[in-house]
Enzyme design. Structure first.
Site, PDB file in Angstrom:
ATOM      1  N   LEU A 209      31.070  44.656  40.918  1.00 32.45           N
ATOM      2  CA  LEU A 209      32.068  43.579  40.998  1.00 32.45           C
ATOM      3  C   LEU A 209      31.965  42.643  39.788  1.00 32.45           C
ATOM      4  CD1 LEU A 209      34.170  41.883  42.662  1.00 32.45           C
ATOM      5  CD2 LEU A 209      32.238  40.745  43.771  1.00 32.45           C
ATOM      6  N   THR A 210      30.762  42.131  39.520  1.00 34.48           N
ATOM      7  CA  THR A 210      30.577  41.051  38.549  1.00 34.48           C
ATOM      8  C   THR A 210      30.940  41.468  37.124  1.00 34.48           C
ATOM      9  OG1 THR A 210      28.798  40.232  39.944  1.00 34.48           O
ATOM     10  CG2 THR A 210      28.843  39.414  37.685  1.00 34.48           C
TER      11      THR A 210
ATOM     12  N   PRO B 279      31.376  39.563  32.905  1.00 34.47           N
ATOM     13  CA  PRO B 279      30.916  38.398  32.147  1.00 34.47           C
ATOM     14  C   PRO B 279      31.696  37.115  32.505  1.00 34.47           C
ATOM     15  CG  PRO B 279      31.013  40.307  30.711  1.00 34.47           C
ATOM     16  CD  PRO B 279      31.563  40.744  32.038  1.00 34.47           C
ATOM     17  N   ASN B 280      32.995  37.244  32.798  1.00 33.32           N
ATOM     18  CA  ASN B 280      33.767  36.045  33.146  1.00 33.32           C
ATOM     19  C   ASN B 280      34.208  36.025  34.607  1.00 33.32           C
ATOM     20  OD1 ASN B 280      33.737  34.713  30.560  1.00 33.32           O
ATOM     21  ND2 ASN B 280      35.020  36.414  29.850  1.00 33.32           N
TER      22      ASN B 280
ATOM     23  N   ILE C  40      24.599  44.623  37.068  1.00 33.57           N
ATOM     24  CA  ILE C  40      24.774  45.570  38.178  1.00 33.57           C
ATOM     25  C   ILE C  40      23.431  46.191  38.568  1.00 33.57           C
ATOM     26  CG2 ILE C  40      25.991  47.627  38.994  1.00 33.57           C
ATOM     27  CD1 ILE C  40      27.800  45.113  38.379  1.00 33.57           C
TER      28      ILE C  40
ATOM     29  N   GLN D  66       1.005  26.470  44.498  1.00 30.05           N
ATOM     30  CA  GLN D  66       0.283  25.188  44.449  1.00 30.05           C
ATOM     31  C   GLN D  66      -1.024  25.251  45.250  1.00 30.05           C
ATOM     32  OE1 GLN D  66       1.508  22.912  42.496  1.00 30.05           O
ATOM     33  NE2 GLN D  66       0.059  21.259  42.857  1.00 30.05           N
TER      34      GLN D  66
ATOM     35  N   GLU E 257      24.303  38.087  45.138  1.00 30.83           N
ATOM     36  CA  GLU E 257      25.227  38.185  46.285  1.00 30.83           C
ATOM     37  C   GLU E 257      25.876  36.827  46.581  1.00 30.83           C
ATOM     38  OE1 GLU E 257      24.668  40.886  49.380  1.00 30.83           O
ATOM     39  OE2 GLU E 257      23.406  42.231  48.216  1.00 30.83           O
ATOM     40  N   GLY E 258      26.106  36.077  45.513  1.00 28.33           N
ATOM     41  CA  GLY E 258      26.746  34.768  45.624  1.00 28.33           C
ATOM     42  C   GLY E 258      25.720  33.661  45.552  1.00 28.33           C
ATOM     43  N   THR E 259      25.889  32.762  44.582  1.00 27.44           N
ATOM     44  CA  THR E 259      24.933  31.656  44.446  1.00 27.44           C
ATOM     45  C   THR E 259      24.938  30.811  45.724  1.00 27.44           C
ATOM     46  OG1 THR E 259      26.593  30.136  43.601  1.00 27.44           O
ATOM     47  CG2 THR E 259      25.411  31.463  41.959  1.00 27.44           C
TER      48      THR E 259
HETATM   49  N1  CAA Z   1      36.721  38.466  54.503  1.00 26.41           N
HETATM   50  C1  CAA Z   1      38.010  38.888  54.380  1.00 26.41           C
HETATM   51  N2  CAA Z   1      38.888  38.292  53.554  1.00 26.41           N
HETATM   52  C2  CAA Z   1      38.457  37.239  52.828  1.00 26.41           C
HETATM   53  C3  CAA Z   1      37.143  36.754  52.913  1.00 26.41           C
HETATM   54  C4  CAA Z   1      36.265  37.414  53.801  1.00 26.41           C
HETATM   55  N3  CAA Z   1      34.993  37.013  53.926  1.00 26.41           N
HETATM   56  N4  CAA Z   1      36.989  35.710  52.082  1.00 26.41           N
HETATM   57  C5  CAA Z   1      38.194  35.519  51.499  1.00 26.41           C
HETATM   58  N5  CAA Z   1      39.079  36.447  51.944  1.00 26.41           N
HETATM   59  C6  CAA Z   1      40.480  36.553  51.597  1.00 26.41           C
HETATM   60  C7  CAA Z   1      41.160  35.248  51.975  1.00 26.41           C
HETATM   61  O1  CAA Z   1      41.603  35.271  53.317  1.00 26.41           O
HETATM   62  C8  CAA Z   1      42.316  35.167  50.992  1.00 26.41           C
HETATM   63  O2  CAA Z   1      43.394  35.977  51.435  1.00 26.41           O
HETATM   64  P1  CAA Z   1      44.732  35.292  52.032  1.00 26.41           P
HETATM   65  O3  CAA Z   1      45.264  34.420  50.925  1.00 26.41           O
HETATM   66  O4  CAA Z   1      45.598  36.455  52.364  1.00 26.41           O
HETATM   67  O5  CAA Z   1      44.287  34.489  53.217  1.00 26.41           O
HETATM   68  C9  CAA Z   1      41.738  35.836  49.742  1.00 26.41           C
HETATM   69  O6  CAA Z   1      40.643  36.638  50.187  1.00 26.41           O
HETATM   70  C10 CAA Z   1      41.264  34.817  48.730  1.00 26.41           C
HETATM   71  O7  CAA Z   1      40.265  34.015  49.326  1.00 26.41           O
HETATM   72  P2  CAA Z   1      39.880  32.592  48.753  1.00 26.41           P
HETATM   73  O8  CAA Z   1      41.139  31.790  48.556  1.00 26.41           O
HETATM   74  O9  CAA Z   1      38.830  32.020  49.628  1.00 26.41           O
HETATM   75  O10 CAA Z   1      39.294  32.972  47.308  1.00 26.41           O
HETATM   76  P3  CAA Z   1      38.546  32.013  46.274  1.00 26.41           P
HETATM   77  O11 CAA Z   1      38.741  32.639  44.955  1.00 26.41           O
HETATM   78  O12 CAA Z   1      38.927  30.600  46.464  1.00 26.41           O
HETATM   79  O13 CAA Z   1      37.024  32.037  46.753  1.00 26.41           O
HETATM   80  C11 CAA Z   1      34.819  33.013  46.890  1.00 26.41           C
HETATM   81  C12 CAA Z   1      36.328  33.191  47.062  1.00 26.41           C
HETATM   82  C13 CAA Z   1      34.240  32.795  48.284  1.00 26.41           C
HETATM   83  C14 CAA Z   1      34.381  31.917  45.980  1.00 26.41           C
HETATM   84  C15 CAA Z   1      34.404  34.399  46.343  1.00 26.41           C
HETATM   85  O14 CAA Z   1      34.946  34.550  45.033  1.00 26.41           O
HETATM   86  C16 CAA Z   1      32.925  34.637  46.302  1.00 26.41           C
HETATM   87  O15 CAA Z   1      32.328  34.980  47.328  1.00 26.41           O
HETATM   88  N6  CAA Z   1      32.313  34.502  45.110  1.00 26.41           N
HETATM   89  C17 CAA Z   1      30.932  34.926  44.905  1.00 26.41           C
HETATM   90  C18 CAA Z   1      30.907  36.346  44.406  1.00 26.41           C
HETATM   91  C19 CAA Z   1      29.631  37.025  44.695  1.00 26.41           C
HETATM   92  O16 CAA Z   1      29.037  36.863  45.761  1.00 26.41           O
HETATM   93  N7  CAA Z   1      29.202  37.847  43.770  1.00 26.41           N
HETATM   94  C20 CAA Z   1      28.022  38.612  43.957  1.00 26.41           C
HETATM   95  C21 CAA Z   1      28.139  39.922  43.285  1.00 26.41           C
HETATM   96  S1  CAA Z   1      27.124  41.193  43.983  1.00 26.41           S
HETATM   97  C22 CAA Z   1      25.547  40.902  43.477  1.00 26.41           C
HETATM   98  O17 CAA Z   1      25.187  39.859  43.088  1.00 26.41           O
HETATM   99  C23 CAA Z   1      24.578  42.012  43.648  1.00 26.41           C
HETATM  100  C24 CAA Z   1      24.029  42.578  42.410  1.00 26.41           C
HETATM  101  O18 CAA Z   1      24.085  43.773  42.246  1.00 26.41           O
HETATM  102  C25 CAA Z   1      23.334  41.715  41.449  1.00 26.41           C
END
Ligand code: CAA
Length: 385
Positions: free
Chosen positions: A124-125, A127-128, A156, A342, A369-371
């Site tokens: 998913l992730t 750079p921007n 990733i 400590q 998995e999200g800050t």
């Molecule tokens: N389940 C189902 N649908 C969802 C949902 C959920 N949990 N959360 C949001 N949606 C839907 C919403 O309902 C919305 O749809 P509708 O307009 O039809 O209602 C749409 O998705 C957009 O949602 P938001 O308006 O809430 O979106 P946003 O951009 O404002 O915010 C966010 C979303 C929660 C910030 C999200 O971008 C997020 O979780 N960001 C963090 C990303 C992340 O966790 N990355 C980790 C990568 S993986 C990793 O780290 C592992 C590795 O390998 C290192």
């Protein structure tokens, strides 16, 4: 309502704890030092059926569910966070197929992932597009019966070693996050490669890379759900995997506490074991209390989400429990590991002792998995909607 694990889950906990102590703990420092993926442990976990705990039996898993995945990850993380990530990353990588895949896609891909014959990754992730996951720029353009993917992913887990990836790409940039789609990409597809391997503070031995998609043709049959379903699939995946990171955090914290308790009883200063001083006792008491609170929240979330699969819970409640578990447990892991260092004083800071590794490993649980700032945002939104 019972607060006890079932006999089966208790037995699983004991079995995994023993395996972790006998087979993983002796490798933990070396994995960190060498920063090389522990293929031997991946094989061990595969043989024990631990990689398929979250996959239903009809797709080749053991089907024992999310609480079981959490137990496995917690017990392994107690001795090695990097080794526990083998299980956690497999769960994350296969979850988009479980939540968004067709029957045919599930039957094609899940059995080899559940058995551990193949490894998977979640792409998913970019750079921007980190916290703002909806701003993914990787592009997918339909050409006949394939999509051509172009773009770059970063950070990733399992990059370059996975066989199967879920890649999130935009099929309609004009629609923003509603134009995102999810694709299953196999490692041998032309134009698909791993880029730079990252050097990390912790979870060393888990491989983290960039991914490059350069005119990569992906069969249209590998689209998960419909065009535009990608963001929802990504969020539903994270809802089901963030408690696993919570469990990893609980395991790291418990491992650090166990070590600190033993040390405090052996280390003599001012003529007494330091455990006899209230200053140390109060720290240990706070550590164990926080860990137990985190553990309760993680398993509450895991059982809640597992039961929600049979209906009853709203999507907002699922997101709330998932984010609360990861937020609280990862903050506890950071606090506890800092305090455990400590307790050991100067020895805690030395690489001969495992606590500085645990402290470095704990940090990522507040980020991936999200800050934790994003977790707070998700939790607050479920209250205010
Ligand atoms: N389940 C189902 N649908 C969802 C949902 C959920 N949990 N959360 C949001 N949606 C839907 C919403 O309902 C919305 O749809 P509708 O307009 O039809 O209602 C749409 O998705 C957009 O949602 P938001 O308006 O809430 O979106 P946003 O951009 O404002 O915010 C966010 C979303 C929660 C910030 C999200 O971008 C997020 O979780 N960001 C963090 C990303 C992340 O966790 N990355 C980790 C990568 S993986 C990793 O780290 C592992 C590795 O390998 C290192």
């Amino acid at each position: 309502m019972s607060y006890r694990l079932s006999e089966d889950l208790e037995m699983l906990r004991r079995t995994v704890a023993k395996m972790a102590e006998d087979r993983v703990a002796p490798r933990a420092a070396e994995i960190d030092e060498q920063d090389a993926y522990p293929w031997d442990l991946k094989e061990l976990f595969a043989e024990q059926g631990l990689l398929g705990a979250g996959v239903p039996e009809e797709y080749g898993g053991t089907g024992i569910g999310l609480p079981a995945v959490c137990l496995i990850v917690e017990e392994i993380a107690r001795v090695s966070a990097s080794a526990s990530l083998i299980v956690a990353a497999q769960e994350l990588g296969l979850m988009p197929i479980l939540v968004g895949g067709s029957e045919e896609q599930k039957r094609k891909y899940l059995p080899a992932l559940a058995s551990g014959e193949q490894i998977c990754a979640f792409g998913l992730t970019e750079p921007n597009a980190g916290s703002d996951a909806g701003s993914v720029k990787t592009r997918a353009v339909r050409q006949g019966d394939v999509y051509i993917l172009n773009g770059q992913k970063c950070f990733i887990t399992n990059g370059g070693i996975a066989d199967v990836y879920t890649i999130f790409a935009s099929t309609d940039p004009g629609k923003g996050l509603k134009g995102l789609s999810a694709f299953i990409v196999e490692k041998d597809y032309p134009g698909f490669s791993a880029g730079k391997k990252e050097k990390k503070m912790g979870i060393r031995g888990s491989q983290t890379t960039e991914l490059i998609l350069d005119n990569c043709p992906v069969p249209a049959a590998n689209l998960l759900g419909k065009e535009g379903d990608g963001f929802k699939i990504a969020m539903m995946t994270l809802d089901r995997t963030r408690p696993v990171i919570g469990a990893q955090a609980v395991g790291i914290a418990q491992g650090a506490l166990d070590y600190a308790v033993n040390y405090a009883q052996e280390r003599v200063q001012f003529g007494k074991p330091i455990a006899s001083f209230q200053g140390i006792q109060f720290m240990l008491a706070d550590m164990v209390t926080r860990i137990e609170a985190a553990r309760q929240l993680v398993y509450k979330a895991a059982f809640f989400i597992e039961e929600a699969a049979h209906g009853g819970a709203s999507p907002a409640e699922i997101s709330r429990f998932s984010s609360m578990a990861k937020l609280f447990a990862s903050d506890v892991a950071m606090q506890v590991t800092v305090d455990a260092v400590q307790v050991l004083g100067g020895y805690g800071y030395m690489r001969e002792y495992p606590l500085e590794r645990m402290m470095r490993d704990a940090k990522i649980t507040q980020i991936y998995e999200g800050t934790n700032q994003i977790q707070r945002l998700v939790i607050a939104r479920t209250l205010l909607d």
